[in-house]
Design a protein around this motif. Structure first.
Motif, mmCIF file in Angstrom:
data_model
loop_
_atom_site.group_PDB
_atom_site.id
_atom_site.type_symbol
_atom_site.label_atom_id
_atom_site.label_comp_id
_atom_site.label_asym_id
_atom_site.label_seq_id
_atom_site.Cartn_x
_atom_site.Cartn_y
_atom_site.Cartn_z
ATOM 1 N N GLU A 129 0.825 -1.207 0.000
ATOM 2 C CA GLU A 129 0.000 0.000 0.000
ATOM 3 C C GLU A 129 0.862 1.262 0.000
ATOM 4 N N ALA A 132 2.458 1.572 -3.485
ATOM 5 C CA ALA A 132 1.425 1.894 -4.470
ATOM 6 C C ALA A 132 0.968 3.347 -4.341
ATOM 7 N N LYS A 133 0.847 3.814 -3.101
ATOM 8 C CA LYS A 133 0.451 5.215 -2.881
ATOM 9 C C LYS A 133 1.525 6.161 -3.395
ATOM 10 N N ASN A 136 1.385 6.092 -7.043
ATOM 11 C CA ASN A 136 0.029 6.339 -7.562
ATOM 12 C C ASN A 136 -0.412 5.215 -8.503
ATOM 13 N N LYS A 137 -0.277 3.989 -8.019
ATOM 14 C CA LYS A 137 -0.628 2.801 -8.793
ATOM 15 C C LYS A 137 -1.724 2.011 -8.080
ATOM 16 N N LYS A 138 -2.554 1.351 -8.859
ATOM 17 C CA LYS A 138 -3.525 0.418 -8.301
ATOM 18 C C LYS A 138 -2.914 -0.973 -8.348
ATOM 19 N N GLU A 186 -6.592 1.732 0.172
ATOM 20 C CA GLU A 186 -7.029 2.613 -0.913
ATOM 21 C C GLU A 186 -6.415 2.240 -2.255
ATOM 22 N N PHE A 187 -5.145 1.856 -2.252
ATOM 23 C CA PHE A 187 -4.445 1.611 -3.508
ATOM 24 C C PHE A 187 -4.259 0.115 -3.802
#
Length: 420
Positions: A129, A132-133, A136-138, A186-187
């Motif tokens: 997470e 990824a944050k 800015n990746k899912k 979130e991510f």
């Protein structure tokens, strides 16, 4: 023809051309297995996916073959992932495993949009997470679940038992903690579950037991968290022929019964059947490979044993030392001569345990003859080492009777390359 033929090639000629020890692989055999996966699994069953477990054997050329045949890939390290990247393998078709992925490995995977990351422990989600944050990746994940089953295989290649370094234990507290954390990220998005119960399995009993356990888990998380399992990865572990009465079964022996059981269990629990993923590796490449050695010292201990020493051994095939793995071997330049002697094939390392084959029946041999060891396509090149500072062998791929070099033989300078 007096010599052994393999994949349409005279193996003695290959040994003389490329020197020994030498790994040889049949692309025709590999493609046949990959197409069996497509025909008997992907085309037979809807909502399915197959990835090749690259830890069994991976080079850039192998990655290119797998991609060309329309199969995805499972990797377990940054090195395997980087090899796939350099072979221009589509990142979205890669599943990234590992019980202790480093931050660098996760950054490499996430930066390059790897398709799935299989989470092996709860804390790993925090790392994913955070990365990824930052990028800015899912990121899409599966939980690797340890279903608590002990399979009938060597203890070092059991992977689904309770006491295992792999996977999230199937306990009430642990599953609750994992689900609550995943559903609040979130991510990072949880898509489903993964299990793997062991390697070199000759029957399907524990796959079926594991599916019963996993579908109960799918029902539980649906009832308690409203979570719908979109993907279920059933692993691989399908066995091949190495020696004696071991036999490679068709893929459908495993996958048909797995799919029947999943359909039945999902129906009984009123669950939508998820996408089903399989991860064969050894089954694809194991019997596609052979290793060639030159015979050197011959030592007869009267009344006890005759040792036939070869120019390789533990560094190019550690499996007999690690797992007491058994192999079949033949004298390729005397393939049609009557076996008259029982000998033990010894490797050249300074190690008493460096024995490749015990009690092999062969014709009378002399220095300079060639030994061929069968079914070495999986976990030989990929597990090879420079123990005793021995260079790794070359790898030759055979396609329609034509040979090509896909990995160069190491030199002594290659071994020294990183020394300061």
């Amino acid at each position: 023809m007096k010599n052994l033929m393999f994949a349409g090639c005279d193996i003695v000629k290959l040994a003389e051309k490329y020197k020994t020890p030498l790994y040889i692989m049949s692309e025709d055999y590999i493609v046949e297995r990959l197409r069996e996966i497509k025909n008997d699994f992907l085309n037979r069953h809807e909502k399915t996916r197959a990835v090749y477990a690259s830890k069994a054997f991976l080079t850039k050329e192998m990655a290119r073959i797998v991609h060309r045949e329309g199969i995805g890939m499972d990797v377990v390290s940054g090195g395997e992932l980087y090899t796939a990247m350099k072979a221009e393998f589509p990142m979205e078709d890669i599943i990234f495993h590992g019980n202790n992925k480093t931050i660098d490995e996760l950054e490499l995977a996430i930066e390059n949009n790897v398709g799935r990351i299989v989470v092996d422990h709860i804390e790993e989600m925090d790392l994913i997470e955070e990365i990824a944050k930052e990028k800015n990746k899912k990121v899409y994940i599966l939980f690797r679940i340890s279903p608590g089953l002990e399979s009938d295989t060597h203890k070092y290649i059991q992977t689904g038992q309770v006491d295992s370094k792999f996977g999230i234990p199937l306990t009430e507290k642990t599953i609750s903690s994992a689900m609550e954390k995943a559903l609040n990220l979130e991510f990072t998005e949880l898509l489903g579950f993964h299990f793997h119960i062991g390697s070199q399995l000759s029957d399907n009993e524990n796959h079926i037991k594991a599916i019963d356990i996993m579908t109960k888990l799918m029902k539980k998380v649906k009832d308690e968290y409203g979570f719908i399992t979109k993907e279920l990865n059933t692993g691989g572990g399908y066995g091949i022929h190495y020696s004696e009465d071991e036999h490679r079964k068709p893929l459908s022996y495993y996958t048909d019964s797995i799919m029947i059981e999943i359909e039945k269990q999902c129906k009984s629990y009123d669950l939508e059947r998820p996408l089903i993923i399989i991860e064969p590796g050894r089954w694809v490449v194991g019997e596609a490979g052979m290793t060639i050695y030159s015979i050197g010292a011959i030592k007869e201990i009267p009344g006890i044993r005759t040792y036939i020493s070869i120019d390789g051994g533990m560094p190019d095939n550690p499996r007999p030392s690690l797992y007491e793995a058994k192999y079949e071997g033949v004298i390729i330049n005397k393939i049609h001569e009557e076996p008259t002697e029982i000998v033990t094939i010894a490797g050249k390392c300074c190690e008493s345990g460096d024995i490749l084959i015990w009690d092999l029946k062969i014709p009378k041999v002399e220095r300079g003859d060639f030994l061929g060891v069968l079914s070495t396509g999986a976990y030989n090149y990929s597990m090879s080492s420079n123990y005793n500072r021995i260079p790794r062998p070359a790898v030759v791929m055979i396609t329609e009777g034509k040979d090509r070099l896909i990995v160069k033989r190491e030199t002594y300078d290659d071994i020294l390359r990183n020394d300061l």
